[in-house]
Design a protein around this motif. Sequence first.
Motif, PDB file in Angstrom:
ATOM      1  N   ALA A 146      53.057  25.663  30.583  1.00  0.00           N
ATOM      2  CA  ALA A 146      53.321  26.890  30.866  1.00  0.00           C
ATOM      3  C   ALA A 146      54.355  27.995  30.535  1.00  0.00           C
ATOM      4  CB  ALA A 146      53.235  27.264  32.562  1.00  0.00           C
ATOM      5  N   VAL A 147      55.938  27.042  29.799  1.00  0.00           N
ATOM      6  CA  VAL A 147      56.937  27.247  29.519  1.00  0.00           C
ATOM      7  C   VAL A 147      56.949  28.111  27.742  1.00  0.00           C
ATOM      8  CG1 VAL A 147      59.106  27.615  29.258  1.00  0.00           C
ATOM      9  CG2 VAL A 147      58.546  26.648  31.124  1.00  0.00           C
ATOM     10  N   TYR A 148      55.851  27.100  27.298  1.00  0.00           N
ATOM     11  CA  TYR A 148      56.092  27.366  26.148  1.00  0.00           C
ATOM     12  C   TYR A 148      55.294  28.118  25.768  1.00  0.00           C
ATOM     13  CZ  TYR A 148      54.225  25.556  21.532  1.00  0.00           C
ATOM     14  OH  TYR A 148      53.975  24.999  19.895  1.00  0.00           O
ATOM     15  N   LEU A 149      53.452  27.837  26.040  1.00  0.00           N
ATOM     16  CA  LEU A 149      53.243  29.498  26.442  1.00  0.00           C
ATOM     17  C   LEU A 149      53.396  30.701  25.813  1.00  0.00           C
ATOM     18  CD1 LEU A 149      49.755  27.857  27.705  1.00  0.00           C
ATOM     19  CD2 LEU A 149      50.314  28.277  25.222  1.00  0.00           C
ATOM     20  N   LEU A 150      54.623  30.455  26.828  1.00  0.00           N
ATOM     21  CA  LEU A 150      54.896  31.735  27.427  1.00  0.00           C
ATOM     22  C   LEU A 150      56.471  32.488  26.653  1.00  0.00           C
ATOM     23  CD1 LEU A 150      55.722  31.950  31.352  1.00  0.00           C
ATOM     24  CD2 LEU A 150      54.912  33.550  29.958  1.00  0.00           C
ATOM     25  N   GLN A 154      56.777  35.384  23.732  1.00  0.00           N
ATOM     26  CA  GLN A 154      57.431  36.190  23.609  1.00  0.00           C
ATOM     27  C   GLN A 154      58.293  36.800  24.840  1.00  0.00           C
ATOM     28  OE1 GLN A 154      56.966  38.787  20.470  1.00  0.00           O
ATOM     29  NE2 GLN A 154      57.600  36.653  19.521  1.00  0.00           N
ATOM     30  N   LYS A 155      57.441  35.989  26.031  1.00  0.00           N
ATOM     31  CA  LYS A 155      57.925  36.755  27.112  1.00  0.00           C
ATOM     32  C   LYS A 155      58.784  36.181  28.348  1.00  0.00           C
ATOM     33  CE  LYS A 155      54.139  39.011  27.570  1.00  0.00           C
ATOM     34  NZ  LYS A 155      53.503  40.500  27.327  1.00  0.00           N
ATOM     35  N   LEU A 156      59.612  34.770  27.883  1.00  0.00           N
ATOM     36  CA  LEU A 156      60.845  34.700  28.371  1.00  0.00           C
ATOM     37  C   LEU A 156      61.288  34.618  27.333  1.00  0.00           C
ATOM     38  CD1 LEU A 156      59.168  31.228  29.300  1.00  0.00           C
ATOM     39  CD2 LEU A 156      60.656  32.973  31.353  1.00  0.00           C
ATOM     40  N   PRO A 157      62.867  34.211  27.587  1.00  0.00           N
ATOM     41  CA  PRO A 157      64.195  34.788  26.724  1.00  0.00           C
ATOM     42  C   PRO A 157      64.301  33.901  25.611  1.00  0.00           C
ATOM     43  CG  PRO A 157      64.553  34.884  28.887  1.00  0.00           C
ATOM     44  CD  PRO A 157      63.385  34.452  29.135  1.00  0.00           C
ATOM     45  N   ALA A 158      65.138  34.046  24.570  1.00  0.00           N
ATOM     46  CA  ALA A 158      65.008  33.192  23.249  1.00  0.00           C
ATOM     47  C   ALA A 158      65.944  33.585  23.079  1.00  0.00           C
ATOM     48  CB  ALA A 158      63.844  33.833  22.031  1.00  0.00           C
ATOM     49  N   GLY A 159      67.196  33.648  23.941  1.00  0.00           N
ATOM     50  CA  GLY A 159      68.875  33.441  22.902  1.00  0.00           C
ATOM     51  C   GLY A 159      68.836  31.637  22.883  1.00  0.00           C
ATOM     52  N   HIS A 160      70.106  31.765  22.010  1.00  0.00           N
ATOM     53  CA  HIS A 160      70.185  30.255  21.672  1.00  0.00           C
ATOM     54  C   HIS A 160      70.801  29.788  23.281  1.00  0.00           C
ATOM     55  CE1 HIS A 160      72.230  26.693  20.003  1.00  0.00           C
ATOM     56  NE2 HIS A 160      71.424  27.004  19.544  1.00  0.00           N
ATOM     57  N   PRO A 161      70.529  28.601  23.764  1.00  0.00           N
ATOM     58  CA  PRO A 161      72.127  27.715  24.698  1.00  0.00           C
ATOM     59  C   PRO A 161      73.010  27.265  24.035  1.00  0.00           C
ATOM     60  CG  PRO A 161      70.204  26.950  24.503  1.00  0.00           C
ATOM     61  CD  PRO A 161      69.698  27.775  24.136  1.00  0.00           C
ATOM     62  N   CYS A 162      74.229  27.938  23.922  1.00  0.00           N
ATOM     63  CA  CYS A 162      75.242  27.761  23.215  1.00  0.00           C
ATOM     64  C   CYS A 162      75.524  26.008  24.329  1.00  0.00           C
ATOM     65  CB  CYS A 162      76.385  28.499  23.293  1.00  0.00           C
ATOM     66  SG  CYS A 162      77.409  28.010  22.760  1.00  0.00           S
ATOM     67  N   VAL A 163      75.753  25.035  23.300  1.00  0.00           N
ATOM     68  CA  VAL A 163      76.287  24.481  23.920  1.00  0.00           C
ATOM     69  C   VAL A 163      77.577  23.749  23.757  1.00  0.00           C
ATOM     70  CG1 VAL A 163      73.559  22.760  23.146  1.00  0.00           C
ATOM     71  CG2 VAL A 163      76.409  23.304  21.867  1.00  0.00           C
TER      72      VAL A 163
END
Length: 191
Positions: A146-150, A154-163
């Motif tokens: 579900a997360v992959y499809l969302l 483009q229904k989930l935030p796509a920002g880069h999670p800064c490591v």
Amino acid sequence: MTALSAKREAVHGRACPLCGARVSVSAVLHEVLCLMASGASNAQIGGGRGEARGGYLVRRVLACLGASRRAHAVDLACRLGLVDMPAEVRPPYQGIPPHLRASAVLLASGLSYREAAERQGRSPSAVRADRHLLYGRLGASGGAHAVYLLHALQKLPAGHPCVCLKSPGRNSPEKQWCPPPRRVHGGDAGR
């Protein structure tokens, strides 16, 4: 399903726009991430080696990405650019209402039913019902799918999670999250 490849090349994700850090995973773990995103079970991930091997590989992926659950690992992989998005995904016929979208964000962040229920001030069974309704609307086999499809919709935030914000002082242009594979009895058979 194909057997997991024995390639040794690393797969690199997108560079962080803030610091330039880049996440890399081995080809085997990349393939496991892709299988997780497509909704594969542990038995399917393990291939001919069974469910226990699949569970081991999933735990390795979770440890590499610092994820708490499968859906969280797939969310991080999508945001880091470690998995390719499908070319075409049809949006749900009835759409995704705001309460299901809020539940999806909590699912992607790796929260359990109970933890998400505490955050939303609802019961765990209501959160579970929302998630299963979301899976049905998307045609997903589980949370990670579900997360992959969302992300594809483009229904989930796509920002880069800064490591670098998670581990200050350890930022380098190339950041390898996974430790090198261990040698078993002098060989690398099966890895």
